[in-house]
Design an enzyme around this catalytic site. Structure first.
Site, short mmCIF file in Angstrom:
data_model
loop_
_atom_site.label_atom_id
_atom_site.label_comp_id
_atom_site.label_asym_id
_atom_site.label_seq_id
_atom_site.Cartn_x
_atom_site.Cartn_y
_atom_site.Cartn_z
CB SER A 141 -0.62 0.13 1.47
OG SER A 141 -2.00 1.11 0.96
CG ASP A 298 -3.28 3.97 -1.22
OD1 ASP A 298 -3.78 4.18 -2.06
OD2 ASP A 298 -3.44 3.11 -0.16
CG ASP A 302 -6.19 0.51 -0.32
OD1 ASP A 302 -5.74 0.93 -0.50
OD2 ASP A 302 -6.06 -0.19 0.60
CE LYS A 414 -7.73 0.93 2.83
NZ LYS A 414 -7.39 -0.32 3.42
#
Length: 588
Positions: A141, A298, A302, A414
């Site tokens: 992430s 990001d 997500d 998300k």
């Protein structure tokens, strides 16, 4: 015989130097597999993400799935990856994804392996869409560039929750010896068990999110301009496609950041939550092209940050809670306009995590739908949403303050792609009413009551100090008594999700699940304020989240802000005691 010459060379070098300290770091303890899967730096040894630890993790996961699903060999799993790579150890998300695929295929399990980089939400989408047993996304992430991760979804399309993490962890311990052809990932290319869902998902996902598109004509005509940045991650292509699916003109892409780059060269941290630093290039492009709104994903797309140019010429970066308020208002308004049956509202739900703003609760109370809070993290909201949907309810929206939004029931996690295009449609609609996002946010607060939030954290590397700090709160006025006040602010309620105590419940037992392994206490104050203190699962931080909720009609925002600032100062001074506990403040 070494399988990965690069990690082998790193270890050989340390042995030659007799560097016991570093070897201890690499081999002293295995990465812990939790509900968020794995997340660690790429490199040599069992404490890092590398070929061997990926093989071992996947072998354990495969055995655990075989135990839980008699039809695993019929249904299979999906595997996706982002663009992360680590030159010195030879690790990359794509390499790890191929090794994981090889592990499953060697056991006769069909694998839907994406042939190219994708946003994280595409994995849960595929689990649900193809009714698979599980999903794996190889991504870290918004973590620093040396990190990688291994995120796991269950058959319900949501991230795993306990006890699956314990079960998988145990299975990893029991399957550490690599299986015969574990390293030979070329085998998968000729296997009939390998499928590529890339084209199908790129068609179906964009078809599914169009169910959230309500103003196609406005989208076609709007002269509002948007800038989008994918912060050197995977988002660029997919947000462009989402805009096309909604008949919006494509957003201007920040050229220096639009292509995936595992070095993230233009940002200190690839995390749009850090606000303006990550958006510097976006502001410049927006000024040049005359765009009023910036959408930032990001690196695994997500999450979503949004900024808007104000009348004054300043840029306002919305907090996760503010964007949650706007999207909640928008999605409910669109639902209401399309559902004339007044009885339908009793089956409508929205969710947010317990450390996020309670604005959805205020909207739900006034409008008559249901609001529920869950523990922190989308794994809880995804699993709860699926339970509700299985009971015939509709979950319109869920969000968390860490800029995560679930706007579309096809993804139970998300999703920064659908959130970006829905935000763009909302802004285009508001522009036809001569309203900016900031003006509409104020209108939401005017109607449902102002919700002012403030969150921050202290860094503390000593677990003993953290334990003492929370013990002190539980024995504040003598043994087993929580604080009755915090400076001049009277405490009216306490919920401790570490111990399971809740002063507001008739039996004093908390309703939300408790966890002894993490610290979390929520204080409610007589002035309508709420503050939660909790430890972070992934970083050496003690975080706090505070909010002041005013009833509709109290419009003295400056006074409310001043009151919240004073409450937060009291919280820091009396409950954190940073000097005494030698805590390090968050540095801007």
């Amino acid at each position: 015989y070494q399988q990965n010459p690069k990690t082998y060379a790193i270890v050989k070098q340390l042995l030659a130097e007799g560097n016991a300290g570093e070897l201890q770091k690499y081999f002293g303890s295995r990465m812990e597999f939790g509900t968020a899967g794995l997340r660690a730096a790429m490199g040599a040894g069992i404490s890092h993400m590398n070929d061997l630890t990926i093989i071992q993790t996947t072998q354990g996961f495969c055995r655990y799935l075989e135990k839980n699903f008699s039809d695993l060999k019929k249904r299979g799993v999906v595997i996706g990856f982002d663009a992360r790579a680590h030159i010195s150890s030879g690790g990359s998300s794509k390499r790890f994804a191929r090794l994981a695929a090889n592990t499953f295929i060697s056991q006769g399990v069909p694998v839907y392996l994406f042939s190219d980089i994708i946003p994280t939400p595409f994995v849960p989408y595929t689990v649900t869409h193809l009714k698979l047993c599980a999903g794996i996304m190889v991504t870290a992430s918004h973590n620093p560039k040396q990190d990688n991760g291994y995120k796991v979804y269950w058959e319900n399309g949501a991230q795993i929750i306990s006890p699956h993490d314990k079960g998988i962890s145990q299975a990893i311990e029991e399957n550490q010896e690599p299986w015969p052809q574990a390293w030979d990932d070329k085998l998968i290319d000729s296997s009939p068990l390998l499928h590529d869902p890339y084209a199908m998902v790129n068609k179906e996902y964009f078809k599914d999110i169009q169910k959230q598109c309500f103003y196609r004509n406005i989208n076609k005509e709007t002269n509002l301009k948007f800038v989008h940045t994918s912060v050197h991650g995977v988002g660029h292509k997919f947000v462009q496609l989402a805009f096309k699916a909604f008949d919006l003109s494509p957003p201007f892409a920040v050229p220096e950041q639009k292509d995936p780059d595992p070095d993230f060269p233009t940002v200190k941290y690839p995390n749009p939550e850090e606000g303006k630093g990550v958006l510097t290039l976006s502001f410049a492009l927006a000024e040049k092209d005359g765009a009023r709104i910036i959408l930032a994903n990001d690196p695994d797309a997500d999450r979503l940050a949004v900024a808007e140019k104000q009348e004054s010429g300043e840029w306002k970066v919305f907090s996760g809670n503010e964007l949650g308020a706007l999207l909640g208002w928008w999605i409910f308004t669109c639902w209401k306009n399309n559902n004339r049956d007044a009885r339908a509202i009793k089956d409508i739900y929205m969710l947010s995590s317990t450390v996020s703003s309670k604005i959805l609760r205020a909207i739900a109370l006034k409008e008559g739908f249901h609001f529920e809070e869950t523990l922190t993290g989308f794994k809880w909201m995804g699993n709860r949403a699926k339970q509700l949907m299985d009971q015939g309810k509709a979950v319109l929206f869920a969000f968390e303050e860490a800029i995560g939004y679930m706007c579309c029931p096809a993804v139970l996690d998300k999703d920064g792609v659908s959130a970006a295009v829905i935000t763009a449609e909302m802004a285009s609609f508001l522009a036809t009413r001569n309203l900016s996002l900031s003006q509409q946010l104020k209108a939401v607060y005017d109607e449902y009551g102002f919700h002012i939030t403030k969150a921050s954290y202290f860094i503390c590397h000593d677990p003993k100090v953290i334990q003492q700090l929370f013990d002190n709160l539980r024995n504040f006025d003598g043994k087993n008594t929580y604080p009755k006040s915090c400076g001049r602010f009277k405490v009216s309620g306490i919920r401790d999700l570490t111990t399971g105590y809740d002063s507001s419940q008739p039996d004093q037992k908390a309703i939300l699940p408790t966890s002894k392994s993490s610290q979390m206490i929520t204080f409610t104050f007589a002035n309508g304020g709420v503050a939660t203190m909790r430890t972070s699962g992934t970083e050496p931080k003690i975080k706090y989240y505070s909010e002041l909720c005013a009833p509709p009609g109290n419009s003295d925002v400056e006074q409310l802000k001043k009151e919240l600032d004073e409450l937060v100062n009291a919280l820091e001074k009396h409950f954190f005691q940073p000097e005494k506990n030698k805590l390090q403040r968050k540095t801007e």
